[in-house]
Design a protein around this motif. Sequence first.
Motif: not given
Lengths: 359, 147
Positions: B89, B91, B93-94, B109-112, B124-125
């Motif tokens: 990702c 954002h 890096q997940c 991870c943060h709903r990208g 967020p990405p």
Amino acid sequence: MNAEQPRKPGWLSDRLGWGGIAASLERHRAPRRGFVFYLGGITLFLLLLQVLSGVLLVLYYKPDAANAHASLERIVGEIPYGDLVRGVHAWSSEFFIAFLLAHLFTVVLRRSYRSPQELSWLSGLVALFIGVGLAFTGTILPWSQKAYAQARVGSEIAHNVPFLGNWLYRLLRGGTEVTSNTLSNAYGFHVAVLPATLTLIVGFHLFFLSRKPAAISEPADDDDDAEASKASSATEADTIPLYPDFLLRQAVVWVGVLVAVMTLAIFADRPLGAPADPRLSSTGAMPPWYFLPFHQIVRSSPRELLGIDGPKFIVGATCLLGLLVVVLPFLDRKGSKLVAWAGWLVLFVLILLATSALS
Amino acid sequence: MSNDEPKGPPRRDFLGIAVGGSAAVFAVAAAYPVARFIEPGTRPRPGPAVVGKLIEFPPGTVRSVMVDDRPALVVRAQDGSFRAFSAICTHLQCVVGYSPERNQIECPCHRGVYSMDGLNIGGPPPRPLEELQVTVNEGTIIVSAVG
Ligand code: FES
């Protein structure tokens, strides 16, 4: 063991010079009431629990990606009392962070950081920093799916730290990718570098405290007139000798904490989770509770803030805030009430963020 | 720091400065190699890596593979063409994954959210996923960094 056992009592205390130690401890006085004065001691006790259980875990744990998870499964599943030892280690680490934060917070509220306690404050902050480092490296060690995800995100967040970011990032990863190197680096820091440094820092912290006899014996006095008169009226009756009275009470509190940790270790399940598979998407990467406020900010912030990458901005701002906290005793020499109010406000915001992260 | 004022015991000052100065020099001299030692060098770009056989990728498949030690997604469209993206990702890096229900690439991870072209379309990405190069060579799929 000794044939001529003490007629003169205290063979050992004679050799330790215990009389002198006890006399100097007795000169210190501690507050009669107030749970806040026990927070630091509880934190210390939890550290001790972690060291003891951690040393045991080291005997069976294998710090490489191929074996780490299996070795933990063995600890939990096969080794007698393995799940208890792991449970104590894990739960006491949660408690450790909780009490460390509570300790820090009450110091802010009581404005006990102010002169001449600057060094206690600074050493305490370093201890907090190392504590978080220990918690972070500790979550990586099981090498579960969750551990892998947190290693990725954690190191990438460190990447955004101003100036040091790149170095930190590669240090945490043991390269540019999260691999077995990451795990062995985390292990080295978790069992050697960080605990050794923390021991040193805690030593300093206690030493600085002992340098100022009044440090824990004064209730939060103030420069305001009303409070000042109240403070001066604080008499002997409000305090007890540090030794043996206060330390004995502290020991009783420790027993309570031990019971709580053991109860959780025995009855509350902490599943290990599936072993890490780097190909799988990072599900269940919810950070530990003390990172929830940060997680919520990261998750809901826009991609760019003031023309800076979202994460860069957030991490940069956090570092700046951290710096402000570090220099607090120098900014606020007199212990302004404003700081206490700001402290409450910060706590409120953090709780709000954490709860919204959970929803 | 001026030397022309005679004040205090200058010899002790000098000793203090000399000892402190040498200690500082030694500290730096020791710290530098240590810092370099624990910081590993940069790694080359990923790939090329063999990620599987052609028959393992029927049209309409999305598979998570490893290119060296980095996760990647290999997408074979219905028309048989291949595309591959880094599964990291952009954002924080997940590792992203394919969601068959919504036919998109998601980061939990943060709903990208990314489209199947790797474009960042939600959350967020900040950037699209890095595209990787796919080559099919005698029935084997090889993935490498572009360029
Ligand atoms: S790491 Fe993918 S959305 Fe944050």
